[in-house]
Write an enzyme that holds these catalytic residues in place. Structure first.
Site, PDB file in Angstrom:
ATOM      1  N   ASP A 197      -9.077 -10.368   7.715  1.00 27.86           N
ATOM      2  CA  ASP A 197     -10.511 -10.599   7.407  1.00 27.86           C
ATOM      3  C   ASP A 197     -10.535 -12.460   7.420  1.00 27.86           C
ATOM      4  OD1 ASP A 197     -10.579  -8.064   6.613  1.00 27.86           O
ATOM      5  OD2 ASP A 197     -12.098  -8.589   5.168  1.00 27.86           O
ATOM      6  N   ASP A 209       0.724 -18.346   1.371  1.00 32.83           N
ATOM      7  CA  ASP A 209      -0.088 -19.334   0.867  1.00 32.83           C
ATOM      8  C   ASP A 209      -0.286 -20.452   2.044  1.00 32.83           C
ATOM      9  OD1 ASP A 209       2.583 -20.007   0.471  1.00 32.83           O
ATOM     10  OD2 ASP A 209       2.192 -20.743  -1.416  1.00 32.83           O
ATOM     11  N   TYR A 258       0.733  -1.176   0.072  1.00 33.28           N
ATOM     12  CA  TYR A 258      -0.154  -0.096   0.008  1.00 33.28           C
ATOM     13  C   TYR A 258       0.928   1.312  -0.143  1.00 33.28           C
ATOM     14  CZ  TYR A 258      -3.989  -3.245   1.091  1.00 33.28           C
ATOM     15  OH  TYR A 258      -4.884  -4.367   0.782  1.00 33.28           O
ATOM     16  N   LYS A 317       6.307 -13.711   2.040  1.00 30.12           N
ATOM     17  CA  LYS A 317       6.550 -14.403   0.476  1.00 30.12           C
ATOM     18  C   LYS A 317       7.896 -14.545   0.225  1.00 30.12           C
ATOM     19  CE  LYS A 317       3.981 -16.953  -2.470  1.00 30.12           C
ATOM     20  NZ  LYS A 317       3.864 -18.249  -2.085  1.00 30.12           N
ATOM     21  N   ASP A 350      -3.820  -7.179   5.758  1.00 32.54           N
ATOM     22  CA  ASP A 350      -5.292  -6.870   5.358  1.00 32.54           C
ATOM     23  C   ASP A 350      -5.983  -7.959   5.325  1.00 32.54           C
ATOM     24  OD1 ASP A 350      -7.369  -5.302   4.604  1.00 32.54           O
ATOM     25  OD2 ASP A 350      -6.591  -4.432   2.795  1.00 32.54           O
TER      26      ASP A 350
HETATM   27  C1  IPM Z   1      -8.827  -2.483   6.538  1.00 31.25           C
HETATM   28  C2  IPM Z   1      -9.620  -1.812   5.373  1.00 31.25           C
HETATM   29  C3  IPM Z   1      -8.811  -0.660   4.640  1.00 31.25           C
HETATM   30  C4  IPM Z   1      -7.430  -1.386   4.117  1.00 31.25           C
HETATM   31  C5  IPM Z   1      -9.326   0.047   3.293  1.00 31.25           C
HETATM   32  C6  IPM Z   1     -10.725   0.389   3.720  1.00 31.25           C
HETATM   33  C7  IPM Z   1      -8.412   1.013   2.491  1.00 31.25           C
HETATM   34  O1  IPM Z   1      -9.856  -2.813   4.548  1.00 31.25           O
HETATM   35  O2  IPM Z   1      -8.746  -1.249   7.470  1.00 31.25           O
HETATM   36  O3  IPM Z   1      -8.509  -3.178   6.569  1.00 31.25           O
HETATM   37  O4  IPM Z   1      -7.316  -1.862   3.223  1.00 31.25           O
HETATM   38  O5  IPM Z   1      -6.575  -1.062   5.184  1.00 31.25           O
HETATM   39 MN    MN Z   2      -9.087  -4.766   5.296  1.00 34.55          MN
END
Ligand code: IPM
Ligand code: MN
Length: 358
Positions: A254, A226, A140, A194, A250
């Site tokens: 999730d 992976d 990022y 990686k 990130d």
């Molecule tokens: C997070 C979100 C953000 C990120 C987005 C909204 C840019 O997904 O905080 O994980 O990618 O960091």
């Molecule tokens: Mn996120």
């Protein structure tokens, strides 16, 4: 009495209703404790603000965030509100995470009592680890800077020695405070990278092992990303702390959330040496907005992390224990969409009651 100035940015979509729920809980814990006062200042920011004004965060609000003892932020972004380059206009990662140098994104993944995991047979106590996501560089780093040519776009992954050293150190320090992996009570830090493919990750792992030598009491563990995706699903109980680059963090946060009842249970802290911001791990879920459907526990748990950061550890514990209580008493029942059946405000009320009754 200690007073803390908190800049509150409620955000887009479900942001306002889950932040309001968390503010109710903070008021309850402040009253119960009687030891501190939170002084809230509210500011607009995000996608709807951008749509109205052409900027997602004003300079005044940025200055207020710099001045505050902590920032409490709702999810931001709306899919249709875009920058001219096609990326989302409402998100503040570049301005706040990078702008305030909040280099450590701390994301606890913990399965609460009676909450269904997406993994069969997992119960509270089986999943309890923290993802330490580098928050200022990695993939990022290229935010807004990708090199666009007629043939395509080149985004750069930037991994620096200084950036990696500080995040790795943060992860080891955090692991020391953790009770250890559910599987064997061992305090371990797992480096996910990686490094079999990309040079930046070779450096990341090398620094992890170097710094790790200064922590002989903590077990060092390395996984390719992976294989880590598989391990987080098959053996979540082996993890204590995970340290990784921004983009990987990130994604894995999730994935981890899915194993712990969903993103609605995941608060996050963004910590730097001078500033700190607390938010949810999930997005603004505009389709749920205004319906009293969203799970506010992510915002409530983020608020608890904020109290811990401010030094109000007992108040933090009160909130976490109240969340444990409402979960174990099945006052929070999550449907297949990740929403509490009783609604957002009922969950906040149950947590407030549990704080008052404890
Ligand atoms: C997070 C979100 C953000 C990120 C987005 C909204 C840019 O997904 O905080 O994980 O990618 O960091
Ligand atoms: Mn996120």
């Amino acid at each position: 009495m200690k007073t803390y100035d908190i800049a509150v940015l409620k955000g887009d979509g479900i942001g306002p209703e889950i932040i309001d729920a968390a503010l109710r809980v903070l008021a309850a814990v402040e009253k119960r404790s009687g030891q501190f006062h939170l002084n809230f200042q509210f500011h607009e920011a995000g996608a709807s603000y951008y749509r109205r004004t052409g900027t997602n965060l004003s300079q005044e609000t940025f200055a207020a965030c710099q001045q505050a003892d902590a920032i409490f932020k709702g999810p931001m972004g709306l899919p249709e509100v875009r920058n001219p380059d096609g990326t989302e206009a409402g998100i503040l990662g570049g301005v706040l995470r990078k702008g305030l140098d909040l280099y450590a994104n701390i994301r606890p993944i913990r399965l609460f009592p009676e909450v269904n995991s997406a993994l069969a047979g997992k119960r509270a106590g089986d999943i309890d680890y923290v993802i330490v996501r580098e928050n200022t560089e990695g993939a990022y780093f290229s935010r807004g800077q990708g090199e666009v040519t007629p043939e395509g776009v080149r985004d750069i992954i930037s991994i620096t020695r200084a950036g990696t050293e500080r995040i790795v150190r943060y992860a080891f320090e955090l692991a020391r405070k953790h009770s250890g992996a559910p599987q064997d009570q061992v305090k371990r830090v797992t480096c996910i990278d990686k490094s079999n493919v990309l040079r930046g990750f070779v450096l990341f792992r090398q620094i992890f092992l170097e710094i790790g030598e200064q922590y002989p009491d903590i077990e060092k563990d390395c996984l390719y990303a992976d294989a880590a995706a598989q391990a987080l699903v098959l053996w979540p109980e082996r993890f204590t702390a995970i340290v990784c680059e921004n983009f990987l963090g990130d994604i894995f946060s999730d994935l981890g959330a899915a194993t712990a009842g969903g993103l609605g249970f995941c608060g996050a802290a963004n910590i730097g040496d001078a500033h700190a911001m607390f938010e949810t791990t999930h997005g603004s879920a505009p389709t749920l907005a205004g319906k009293n459907k969203a799970n506010p526990l992510s915002a409530i748990l983020a608020a608890a992390m904020m109290l811990e950061h401010l030094g109000e550890t007992a108040a933090k514990e009160r909130i976490v224990e109240a969340v444990e209580t409402v979960c174990s008493e099945k006052k929070v029942w999550i449907d297949s969409n990740g929403c509490p059946v009783e609604g957002t405000s009922a969950v906040a009320e149950a947590v407030c009651n549990a704080i008052e009754e404890a």
